[in-house]
Design an enzyme around this catalytic site. Structure first.
Site, PDB file in Angstrom:
ATOM      1  N   GLU A  34       0.859  -1.186   0.000  1.00 40.13           N
ATOM      2  CA  GLU A  34       0.000   0.000   0.000  1.00 40.13           C
ATOM      3  C   GLU A  34       0.893   1.233   0.000  1.00 40.13           C
ATOM      4  O   GLU A  34       1.820   1.332   0.802  1.00 40.13           O
ATOM      5  CB  GLU A  34      -0.920   0.030   1.234  1.00 40.13           C
ATOM      6  N   GLU A  45       4.885   5.010   3.352  1.00 38.57           N
ATOM      7  CA  GLU A  45       4.342   6.320   3.748  1.00 38.57           C
ATOM      8  C   GLU A  45       5.499   7.316   3.782  1.00 38.57           C
ATOM      9  O   GLU A  45       6.569   7.016   4.291  1.00 38.57           O
ATOM     10  CB  GLU A  45       3.648   6.188   5.109  1.00 38.57           C
ATOM     11  N   ASP A  59       9.270   7.831  -0.341  1.00 35.93           N
ATOM     12  CA  ASP A  59       8.378   8.397  -1.349  1.00 35.93           C
ATOM     13  C   ASP A  59       7.981   7.296  -2.331  1.00 35.93           C
ATOM     14  O   ASP A  59       8.848   6.696  -2.965  1.00 35.93           O
ATOM     15  CB  ASP A  59       9.128   9.521  -2.079  1.00 35.93           C
ATOM     16  N   ASP A  88      -3.665  11.710  -2.000  1.00 35.86           N
ATOM     17  CA  ASP A  88      -3.808  13.165  -2.101  1.00 35.86           C
ATOM     18  C   ASP A  88      -4.309  13.530  -3.498  1.00 35.86           C
ATOM     19  O   ASP A  88      -3.736  13.090  -4.495  1.00 35.86           O
ATOM     20  CB  ASP A  88      -2.460  13.847  -1.831  1.00 35.86           C
ATOM     21  N   ASP A 124     -12.678   9.276  -1.939  1.00 34.38           N
ATOM     22  CA  ASP A 124     -13.951   9.997  -1.822  1.00 34.38           C
ATOM     23  C   ASP A 124     -13.940  11.183  -2.782  1.00 34.38           C
ATOM     24  O   ASP A 124     -14.916  11.930  -2.831  1.00 34.38           O
ATOM     25  CB  ASP A 124     -14.132  10.522  -0.396  1.00 34.38           C
ATOM     26  N   GLU A 154      -8.917   4.939   7.587  1.00 36.96           N
ATOM     27  CA  GLU A 154      -9.303   6.055   8.470  1.00 36.96           C
ATOM     28  C   GLU A 154     -10.087   7.124   7.687  1.00 36.96           C
ATOM     29  O   GLU A 154     -11.131   7.589   8.130  1.00 36.96           O
ATOM     30  CB  GLU A 154      -8.056   6.714   9.077  1.00 36.96           C
ATOM     31  N   TYR A 155      -9.576   7.498   6.537  1.00 40.29           N
ATOM     32  CA  TYR A 155     -10.245   8.515   5.720  1.00 40.29           C
ATOM     33  C   TYR A 155     -11.628   8.052   5.299  1.00 40.29           C
ATOM     34  O   TYR A 155     -12.567   8.830   5.267  1.00 40.29           O
ATOM     35  CB  TYR A 155      -9.410   8.824   4.469  1.00 40.29           C
ATOM     36  N   GLU A 156     -11.728   6.803   4.955  1.00 39.22           N
ATOM     37  CA  GLU A 156     -13.006   6.250   4.496  1.00 39.22           C
ATOM     38  C   GLU A 156     -14.053   6.376   5.599  1.00 39.22           C
ATOM     39  O   GLU A 156     -15.188   6.782   5.356  1.00 39.22           O
ATOM     40  CB  GLU A 156     -12.784   4.787   4.111  1.00 39.22           C
TER      41      GLU A 156
HETATM   42  N1  SAH Z   1      -4.568   5.736   3.166  1.00 41.72           N
HETATM   43  C1  SAH Z   1      -4.889   6.502   4.363  1.00 41.72           C
HETATM   44  C2  SAH Z   1      -4.332   7.931   4.306  1.00 41.72           C
HETATM   45  C3  SAH Z   1      -4.833   8.776   3.179  1.00 41.72           C
HETATM   46  S1  SAH Z   1      -4.092  10.404   3.143  1.00 41.72           S
HETATM   47  C4  SAH Z   1      -6.392   6.495   4.551  1.00 41.72           C
HETATM   48  O1  SAH Z   1      -7.115   6.172   3.603  1.00 41.72           O
HETATM   49  O2  SAH Z   1      -6.856   6.804   5.650  1.00 41.72           O
HETATM   50  C5  SAH Z   1      -2.826  10.137   1.928  1.00 41.72           C
HETATM   51  C6  SAH Z   1      -1.522   9.655   2.553  1.00 41.72           C
HETATM   52  O3  SAH Z   1      -0.594   9.386   1.515  1.00 41.72           O
HETATM   53  C7  SAH Z   1      -0.851  10.686   3.479  1.00 41.72           C
HETATM   54  O4  SAH Z   1      -0.539  10.080   4.709  1.00 41.72           O
HETATM   55  C8  SAH Z   1       0.402  11.102   2.704  1.00 41.72           C
HETATM   56  O5  SAH Z   1       1.479  11.453   3.547  1.00 41.72           O
HETATM   57  C9  SAH Z   1       0.687   9.864   1.891  1.00 41.72           C
HETATM   58  N2  SAH Z   1       1.438  10.102   0.651  1.00 41.72           N
HETATM   59  C10 SAH Z   1       1.201  11.076  -0.247  1.00 41.72           C
HETATM   60  N3  SAH Z   1       2.065  11.007  -1.271  1.00 41.72           N
HETATM   61  C11 SAH Z   1       2.875   9.960  -1.019  1.00 41.72           C
HETATM   62  C12 SAH Z   1       3.982   9.387  -1.700  1.00 41.72           C
HETATM   63  N4  SAH Z   1       4.432   9.911  -2.858  1.00 41.72           N
HETATM   64  N5  SAH Z   1       4.571   8.314  -1.163  1.00 41.72           N
HETATM   65  C13 SAH Z   1       4.150   7.803   0.019  1.00 41.72           C
HETATM   66  N6  SAH Z   1       3.112   8.309   0.720  1.00 41.72           N
HETATM   67  C14 SAH Z   1       2.471   9.369   0.204  1.00 41.72           C
END
Ligand code: SAH
Length: 216
Positions: free
Chosen positions: A44, A69, A96, A118, A154, A193-195
């Site tokens: 993930e 992450e 990254d 994002d 979403d 969490e976001y969901e």
């Molecule tokens: N998947 C989680 C968080 C969603 S927010 C959920 O659904 O609850 C998006 C997350 O992706 C953030 O924590 C952000 O830091 C991470 N993220 C964004 N771009 C990234 C990248 N290029 N590589 C790794 N993580 C990234």
């Protein structure tokens, strides 16, 4: 996801180097050695606080999960949950996701999850979206033939963009859900969490797709 810097994060991560990798390039071709059993690897990117990957790992002990992450303060919270869970089949990677192609050997990954990535709504930032063509090129390299990408969001704009992006890339769709929680696609759904937070405000979109191994 914006979070306050956590002063304890860096040391906590250092103290748990058995569960989290901070120099992932050194693991190329050796990921299996970080797990007690050799099993298919699912990844993930953007795990946030880790609820999804940890629950997936609990439900699927026959799979090794890697959670990527980019934010230290965020992955530190996921790491804390992982430590409490005592699950053997999750490893975290602070890096990254844009460099995912340098972390894995070709075809090393069984399945890839993107959850509530994002949205980068401005057009000039489109290249940063985790479903943009650049990223798809990387995913194609590291996913095994027929490996799936599963994406939930979403954000309608990001979902529309991603459908076009995947389609233009010649990918094949296995599932598309425009209101996941009110459809049969919701069976067995593991929420992030976001969901949990955003599903009260509108529909959750989901797709599952794979790269076409025999394009016409
Ligand atoms: N998947 C989680 C968080 C969603 S927010 C959920 O659904 O609850 C998006 C997350 O992706 C953030 O924590 C952000 O830091 C991470 N993220 C964004 N771009 C990234 C990248 N290029 N590589 C790794 N993580 C990234």
């Amino acid at each position: 996801m914006r979070v306050r810097k956590k002063p304890w994060a860096a040391q906590y991560i250092k103290d748990h180097s058995d569960l989290i990798v901070t120099e992932p390039e050194s693991q190329l071709g050796h990921w299996q050695e970080r797990f007690p059993s050799r099993q298919p690897i699912q990844v993930e990117i953007g795990i946030g606080k880790g609820q999804f990957i940890i629950e997936m790992a609990r439900q699927n002990p026959e799979i090794n999960f890697l959670g990527i992450e980019i934010q230290e303060s965020v992955i530190a919270t996921a790491l804390r949950k992982l430590v409490e869970s005592e699950l053997p089949n999750v490893q975290l990677v602070e890096t990254d996701g844009a460099f995912v192609d340098t972390l894995f050997a070709e075809g090393e990954i069984d399945k890839l999850y993107l959850n509530f990535s994002d949205p980068w709504p401005k057009k000039r930032h489109a290249k940063r979206r985790l479903t943009s063509p650049n990223f798809l090129t990387h995913y194609q390299k590291v996913l095994k033939e027929d490996g799936r990408i599963q994406f939930k969001t979403d954000n309608r704009g990001l979902f529309e963009y991603s459908l076009t992006s995947f389609n233009n890339f010649g990918m094949v769709f296995d599932e598309v859900w425009l209101d996941l929680h009110n459809s049969e696609g919701n069976e067995g759904n593991v929420q992030t969490e976001y969901e949990e937070k955003f599903s009260a405000k509108g529909p959750i979109y989901k797709l599952v797709a794979h790269f076409d191994s025999n394009p016409a």
